[in-house]
Design an enzyme around this catalytic site. Structure first.
Site, mmCIF file in Angstrom:
data_model
loop_
_atom_site.group_PDB
_atom_site.id
_atom_site.type_symbol
_atom_site.label_atom_id
_atom_site.label_comp_id
_atom_site.label_asym_id
_atom_site.label_seq_id
_atom_site.Cartn_x
_atom_site.Cartn_y
_atom_site.Cartn_z
ATOM 1 N N GLU A 1 0.835 -1.212 0.000
ATOM 2 C CA GLU A 1 0.000 0.000 0.000
ATOM 3 C C GLU A 1 0.865 1.256 0.000
ATOM 4 O O GLU A 1 0.734 2.107 0.883
ATOM 5 C CB GLU A 1 -0.897 0.018 1.243
ATOM 6 C CG GLU A 1 -1.825 -1.157 1.379
ATOM 7 C CD GLU A 1 -2.573 -1.155 2.722
ATOM 8 O OE1 GLU A 1 -2.248 -0.313 3.597
ATOM 9 O OE2 GLU A 1 -3.458 -1.993 2.889
ATOM 10 N N CYS B 1 -1.935 33.354 9.573
ATOM 11 C CA CYS B 1 -1.772 33.936 10.901
ATOM 12 C C CYS B 1 -1.422 32.871 11.926
ATOM 13 O O CYS B 1 -2.198 32.597 12.851
ATOM 14 C CB CYS B 1 -3.039 34.670 11.308
ATOM 15 S SG CYS B 1 -3.348 36.071 10.258
ATOM 16 N N TYR C 1 0.744 13.974 0.628
ATOM 17 C CA TYR C 1 0.326 14.660 1.851
ATOM 18 C C TYR C 1 0.480 16.185 1.722
ATOM 19 O O TYR C 1 0.761 16.874 2.689
ATOM 20 C CB TYR C 1 1.094 14.111 3.071
ATOM 21 C CG TYR C 1 0.969 12.606 3.175
ATOM 22 C CD1 TYR C 1 -0.229 12.023 3.578
ATOM 23 C CD2 TYR C 1 2.019 11.760 2.806
ATOM 24 C CE1 TYR C 1 -0.372 10.642 3.624
ATOM 25 C CE2 TYR C 1 1.881 10.380 2.843
ATOM 26 C CZ TYR C 1 0.682 9.823 3.252
ATOM 27 O OH TYR C 1 0.538 8.466 3.291
HETATM 28 C C1 LIG Z 1 -3.026 1.722 6.318
HETATM 29 C C2 LIG Z 1 -2.114 2.570 5.513
HETATM 30 N N1 LIG Z 1 -1.671 2.103 4.346
HETATM 31 C C3 LIG Z 1 -0.839 2.836 3.566
HETATM 32 C C4 LIG Z 1 -0.413 4.074 3.956
HETATM 33 C C5 LIG Z 1 0.501 4.840 3.052
HETATM 34 O O1 LIG Z 1 1.704 5.110 3.669
HETATM 35 P P1 LIG Z 1 2.885 5.775 2.856
HETATM 36 O O2 LIG Z 1 2.349 6.992 2.201
HETATM 37 O O3 LIG Z 1 3.889 6.073 3.893
HETATM 38 O O4 LIG Z 1 3.378 4.772 1.869
HETATM 39 C C6 LIG Z 1 -0.844 4.609 5.186
HETATM 40 C C7 LIG Z 1 -0.376 5.929 5.639
HETATM 41 O O5 LIG Z 1 0.075 6.120 6.719
HETATM 42 C C8 LIG Z 1 -1.739 3.828 5.978
HETATM 43 O O6 LIG Z 1 -2.198 4.304 7.137
#
Ligand SMILES: Cc1ncc(COP(=O)(O)O)c(C=O)c1O
Length: 416
Positions: free
Chosen positions: A276, A346, A375
């Protein structure tokens, strides 16, 4: 000056895959996120290739950036999706992901979100607690269905990342302690609404040492062995995301190094490996393009360079003390000097870059804040009533707006 999609030449300044950022700013305005489609493709393919030797599926984590134009690009490459809320689930479907390409993680899922997930028949719902498993079971039975579930295990492993983005310790709110997980899978056998299809872990984000990821993979592999002893066969092991990127030029592990660290443990399970990644796919693929709107210097102190972008577009520096490289799009001649690059909000925490040494910057100059594809826009807000920024995708020497700048009318559109 910078490697990858964003390159500098003296004639046109900083450009993205051959398109001068100054041209984009002149037409789209600032602040604007500029993405390189080629950089996103390259990062996703490197990740996919790193695990190519074993059955696997890359489920891009929408939380890093869920702008539709980015998602459609990734879906076109063959990516699956990892969603974290009902909203992300709907956005994933809108981007064209099929339900069987989606896994749904989330520390607190509402009854409505769970019911929607069950009704769609997602690839997996990553359950966070015994209570959530019971709720999914009840919802599935009410529909005469069996929900495909995995339990998010908390292995109590320190990811070594910033405390705000470490999720795999016992003190964190995420998942089920791994030693309690075995009993939970046994109980699932008695829950007719559930089909246990996998196990899930995610120990944090911006992880730049593969050692904790290796230990997590080993812990999960051992767990899958226990399930086998209990006669529970699962399809996949979901290792979550978390691979870090280099924001400051220091070495960060490559997807290949990550794969080499985890595969010796998890490949022998025979399960399909789910991944992921979010940040590693999109972070380096974008800059936040902003304009200098004021320069303040008093006494002998360093200058404050005030941008038209700040914590509303990029909250990471304020939230995590995160570092992002900043460069002038068309550097002026003259000595570099110390400055603090700040946003217009601010809040004293509204800093984009502390203690920077940059060439002379004047009002009207453009700057690029690097590695902001993850992000950034996903965490953007309208604090101080600032409209959400524009987003642009550069592809094959052409560019297009994939998200236009919000108008004030749209911002107040929900209010009466
Ligand atoms: C459950 C889960 N999967 C995947 C991610 C993606 O993480 P990253 O962007 O560090 O690969 C996150 C982010 O924290 C997450 O909470």
């Amino acid at each position: 000056m910078h490697t990858g999609a964003f390159a500098f030449d003296t004639a046109s300044g900083l450009s993205c895959d051959g398109v001068p950022l100054a041209d984009i700013a002149a037409s789209a305005g600032t602040p604007t996120f500029v993405y390189s489609a080629e950089a996103i493709r390259g990062a996703w393919r490197r990740f996919d290739a790193a695990f190519g030797a074993v059955p696997h599926a890359v489920h891009y984590a929408l939380k890093a950036n869920s702008t539709l134009g980015v998602l459609r690009l990734l879906r076109g490459l063959g990516s699956g999706a990892d969603v974290n809320s009902g909203g992300e689930l709907e956005v994933a479907l809108r981007a064209g992901f099929r339900p069987d390409q989606v896994v749904f993680t989330g520390v607190g899922k509402t009854p409505e979100e769970l019911d929607r997930a069950v009704s769609l028949g997602l690839k997996a719902i990553n359950a966070e607690s015994p209570g959530e498993l019971e709720r999914i079971d009840a919802l599935a039975r009410a529909r005469g269905a069996r929900a495909r579930v995995a339990v998010r295990l908390n292995p109590d492993i320190d990811a070594g990342a910033h405390p705000h983005i470490s999720t795999g310790r016992r003190v964190n709110k995420f998942g089920v302690p791994i030693e309690l997980g075995r009993e939970l899978y046994r109980q699932m056998a008695r829950m007719p609404g559930l089909q246990p299809v996998g196990v899930h872990v995610h120990i944090g984000s911006q992880i730049t040492d593969v050692a904790p990821l290796r230990r997590t993979a080993e812990a999960v592999a051992e767990f899958v062995g226990w399930l086998g002893e209990d006669g529970i066969a699962i399809e996949h092991v979901d290792l979550g995301g978390g691979l870090g990127v280099s924001y400051d030029g220091a070495a960060a592990p490559t997807p290949a190094e990550y794969a080499a660290a985890v595969l010796p443990a998890v490949a022998p399970t025979g399960c399909t490996i789910l991944l992921e990644p979010g940040r590693a796919i999109v972070a380096p693929a974008a800059v936040l393009l902003a304009r200098v709107i004021d320069v303040k210097r008093f006494f002998d102190a360093h200058a404050f360079v005030v941008l038209d972008a700040g914590m509303t577009e990029l909250i990471r520096p304020a939230l995590y003390g995160a570092y992002h490289r900043i460069s002038a799009v068309a550097p002026r001649a003259g000595a570099v000097a110390a400055c603090e690059v700040v946003g217009p909000l601010c809040e004293s925490s509204d800093v984009v870059g502390k203690n920077r040494r940059l060439p002379p910057l004047e009002v009207g100059d453009l700057v690029a804040v690097h590695d902001t594809g993850a992000y950034g826009s996903a965490m953007a807000s309208t604090y101080n009533r600032r409209p959400l920024p524009c987003e642009v995708m550069v592809d094959g020497g052409r560019w297009e707006v994939i998200k236009r700048r919000q108008t004030v009318e749209e911002m107040v559109g929900l209010e009466r």
